[in-house]
Design a protein around this motif. Structure first.
Motif, PDB file in Angstrom:
ATOM      1  N   TYR A 104       0.829  -1.206   0.000  1.00  0.00           N
ATOM      2  CA  TYR A 104       0.000   0.000   0.000  1.00  0.00           C
ATOM      3  C   TYR A 104       0.863   1.255   0.000  1.00  0.00           C
ATOM      4  O   TYR A 104       0.555   2.235  -0.692  1.00  0.00           O
ATOM      5  CB  TYR A 104      -0.927   0.004   1.216  1.00  0.00           C
ATOM      6  N   ARG A 105       1.939   1.231   0.767  1.00  0.00           N
ATOM      7  CA  ARG A 105       2.816   2.409   0.804  1.00  0.00           C
ATOM      8  C   ARG A 105       3.516   2.631  -0.530  1.00  0.00           C
ATOM      9  O   ARG A 105       3.746   3.763  -0.943  1.00  0.00           O
ATOM     10  CB  ARG A 105       3.809   2.270   1.949  1.00  0.00           C
ATOM     11  N   MET A 106       3.815   1.557  -1.215  1.00  0.00           N
ATOM     12  CA  MET A 106       4.455   1.682  -2.522  1.00  0.00           C
ATOM     13  C   MET A 106       3.507   2.293  -3.553  1.00  0.00           C
ATOM     14  O   MET A 106       3.901   3.191  -4.309  1.00  0.00           O
ATOM     15  CB  MET A 106       4.941   0.306  -2.985  1.00  0.00           C
ATOM     16  N   ILE A 107       2.269   1.823  -3.594  1.00  0.00           N
ATOM     17  CA  ILE A 107       1.354   2.337  -4.615  1.00  0.00           C
ATOM     18  C   ILE A 107       0.911   3.759  -4.314  1.00  0.00           C
ATOM     19  O   ILE A 107       0.575   4.517  -5.232  1.00  0.00           O
ATOM     20  CB  ILE A 107       0.131   1.420  -4.816  1.00  0.00           C
ATOM     21  N   LEU A 108       0.910   4.152  -3.048  1.00  0.00           N
ATOM     22  CA  LEU A 108       0.575   5.529  -2.698  1.00  0.00           C
ATOM     23  C   LEU A 108       1.727   6.472  -2.996  1.00  0.00           C
ATOM     24  O   LEU A 108       1.521   7.624  -3.379  1.00  0.00           O
ATOM     25  CB  LEU A 108       0.184   5.627  -1.217  1.00  0.00           C
ATOM     26  N   ARG A 109       2.940   5.976  -2.844  1.00  0.00           N
ATOM     27  CA  ARG A 109       4.117   6.829  -3.045  1.00  0.00           C
ATOM     28  C   ARG A 109       4.464   6.988  -4.523  1.00  0.00           C
ATOM     29  O   ARG A 109       4.774   8.088  -4.981  1.00  0.00           O
ATOM     30  CB  ARG A 109       5.327   6.246  -2.307  1.00  0.00           C
ATOM     31  N   GLU A 110       4.427   5.871  -5.266  1.00  0.00           N
ATOM     32  CA  GLU A 110       4.828   5.921  -6.678  1.00  0.00           C
ATOM     33  C   GLU A 110       3.808   5.170  -7.534  1.00  0.00           C
ATOM     34  O   GLU A 110       4.098   4.109  -8.089  1.00  0.00           O
ATOM     35  CB  GLU A 110       6.231   5.338  -6.865  1.00  0.00           C
ATOM     36  N   PRO A 111       2.588   5.699  -7.634  1.00  0.00           N
ATOM     37  CA  PRO A 111       1.527   4.981  -8.350  1.00  0.00           C
ATOM     38  C   PRO A 111       1.833   4.738  -9.820  1.00  0.00           C
ATOM     39  O   PRO A 111       1.303   3.782 -10.416  1.00  0.00           O
ATOM     40  CB  PRO A 111       0.315   5.914  -8.188  1.00  0.00           C
ATOM     41  N   GLU A 112       2.683   5.565 -10.409  1.00  0.00           N
ATOM     42  CA  GLU A 112       2.988   5.419 -11.827  1.00  0.00           C
ATOM     43  C   GLU A 112       3.748   4.136 -12.132  1.00  0.00           C
ATOM     44  O   GLU A 112       3.876   3.747 -13.298  1.00  0.00           O
ATOM     45  CB  GLU A 112       3.796   6.627 -12.314  1.00  0.00           C
ATOM     46  N   ARG A 113       4.204   3.439 -11.109  1.00  0.00           N
ATOM     47  CA  ARG A 113       4.987   2.218 -11.313  1.00  0.00           C
ATOM     48  C   ARG A 113       4.142   0.953 -11.256  1.00  0.00           C
ATOM     49  O   ARG A 113       4.672  -0.156 -11.435  1.00  0.00           O
ATOM     50  CB  ARG A 113       6.108   2.141 -10.269  1.00  0.00           C
ATOM     51  N   PHE A 114       2.834   1.094 -11.005  1.00  0.00           N
ATOM     52  CA  PHE A 114       2.007  -0.086 -10.778  1.00  0.00           C
ATOM     53  C   PHE A 114       0.755  -0.062 -11.653  1.00  0.00           C
ATOM     54  O   PHE A 114      -0.023   0.892 -11.629  1.00  0.00           O
ATOM     55  CB  PHE A 114       1.625  -0.165  -9.298  1.00  0.00           C
ATOM     56  N   ASP A 115       0.560  -1.143 -12.423  1.00  0.00           N
ATOM     57  CA  ASP A 115      -0.638  -1.276 -13.241  1.00  0.00           C
ATOM     58  C   ASP A 115      -1.846  -1.623 -12.387  1.00  0.00           C
ATOM     59  O   ASP A 115      -2.973  -1.222 -12.687  1.00  0.00           O
ATOM     60  CB  ASP A 115      -0.452  -2.385 -14.284  1.00  0.00           C
ATOM     61  N   GLY A 116      -1.641  -2.410 -11.353  1.00  0.00           N
ATOM     62  CA  GLY A 116      -2.726  -2.849 -10.488  1.00  0.00           C
ATOM     63  C   GLY A 116      -2.157  -3.523  -9.258  1.00  0.00           C
ATOM     64  O   GLY A 116      -0.978  -3.909  -9.228  1.00  0.00           O
ATOM     65  N   TYR A 117      -3.009  -3.658  -8.237  1.00  0.00           N
ATOM     66  CA  TYR A 117      -2.564  -4.191  -6.951  1.00  0.00           C
ATOM     67  C   TYR A 117      -3.585  -5.185  -6.428  1.00  0.00           C
ATOM     68  O   TYR A 117      -4.766  -4.856  -6.263  1.00  0.00           O
ATOM     69  CB  TYR A 117      -2.396  -3.033  -5.962  1.00  0.00           C
ATOM     70  N   LEU A 118      -3.138  -6.431  -6.173  1.00  0.00           N
ATOM     71  CA  LEU A 118      -3.947  -7.464  -5.541  1.00  0.00           C
ATOM     72  C   LEU A 118      -3.438  -7.650  -4.121  1.00  0.00           C
ATOM     73  O   LEU A 118      -2.314  -8.106  -3.910  1.00  0.00           O
ATOM     74  CB  LEU A 118      -3.837  -8.778  -6.336  1.00  0.00           C
ATOM     75  N   ALA A 119      -4.262  -7.267  -3.133  1.00  0.00           N
ATOM     76  CA  ALA A 119      -3.866  -7.303  -1.715  1.00  0.00           C
ATOM     77  C   ALA A 119      -4.708  -8.329  -0.980  1.00  0.00           C
ATOM     78  O   ALA A 119      -5.920  -8.459  -1.225  1.00  0.00           O
ATOM     79  CB  ALA A 119      -4.036  -5.922  -1.089  1.00  0.00           C
TER      80      ALA A 119
END
Length: 278
Positions: A104-119
């Motif tokens: 979660y901290r990664m996608i909030l900090r650098e969202p441009e690096r992630f196509d999608g997130y399965l948590a």
């Protein structure tokens, strides 16, 4: 499967991969008390076209010790540096437990690096006293880990008992495989610091400064409802500050990745398909 050691941000990461080297990269982050073997089903049979990348988090599994006390923002920095070292500008992210907290901290900090997130089976970061305080008793198992963590992980069968207490349908051999790695002093220290930092620094900090950043990355949550530590109220879409957040519940314990690998695979394939044009 391919194994390697990759140096990034002062951590010597142990990385396990499977699938085509030129496939679409999927980074899988485990939690405590596990390591890359949590993702054994995806590694053994990667979905077509996907490159499964499962690092051991700093101090866990066979990765080297972190140069910090396992603050989750610091671990997020480590993993982002690992993506740089692997030459991965953009990935799909899959994560469970503490790996999902870091994710979660990664996608909030650098969202441009992630196509999608399965948590899976980790509270989302937009918690409030109303969602947490009624369930704070669920964290009681963390106190021995935060105080006497090195001793209890190395010298007792506490890890095995906690896996059972949180709820797990893993077979005894798999539980023992995960628990035995925490006899290693590096892993035992990382496990202790994971909880010590959470209880003494991260909970008080989040109470004073709640998360306000909005997630723009598509988030898909798969949640085992028989989780003793995390409740469904902590993953509710109604409290998630996100553009695109969906929740699917399943009859499983906290260790949904180990118990329902079929659903994890299905959710990953669906996320890859819906973000294919991103």
């Amino acid at each position: 499967m391919r194994r390697s050691f990759v140096d990034a941000n002062g951590v010597r990461f142990h990385v396990t991969e499977a699938g085509p080297a030129d496939g679409r990269p999927v980074v899988c982050l485990h939690g405590w008390p596990q390591h890359h073997y949590e993702w054994r089903d995806l590694l053994a049979d990667p979905p077509p076209g996907l490159r499964i990348i499962a690092p051991d988090l700093p101090g866990y599994g066979w990765s080297g010790p972190p140069p910090h006390r396992w603050a989750k923002e610091d671990v997020a920095t480590d993993v982002l540096a690992l993506l740089d070292a692997l030459g991965l500008p953009r990935v799909l992210l899959v994560a469970h437990d503490w790996g999902a907290y870091v994710g979660y901290r990664m996608i909030l900090r650098e969202p441009e690096r992630f196509d999608g997130y399965l948590a899976m089976n980790m509270a989302h970061p937009w918690q409030s006293p109303k969602t947490v305080l009624p369930h704070i008793w669920r964290f009681d198992y963390q106190i021995p880990l935060a105080t006497f963590g090195i001793f209890v992980q190395q010298r007792t069968n506490y890890v095995e008992k906690v896996i059972l207490a949180i709820g797990s349908e893993m077979d005894p051999e798999t539980k023992q495989l995960f628990a035995d790695r925490f006899r290693d002093p590096v892993c035992a220290r990382a496990g202790r610091d994971t909880y010590r930092t959470f209880l003494t620094r991260e909970i008080p900090r989040s109470a004073r400064n709640p998360e306000t950043r909005r997630a723009t990355v598509p988030i898909r949550v798969l949640f085992g409802t028989r989780d003793r530590a995390v409740t469904s109220s902590m993953v509710s879409p109604e409290t998630a500050n996100a553009d695109d957040y969906t929740l699917e519940t399943v009859d499983a314990t906290h260790f949904v990745v180990d118990e329902r690998p079929d659903l994890v695979r299905r959710k990953l394939i669906a996320l890859a398909e819906e973000t294919a044009g991103v």
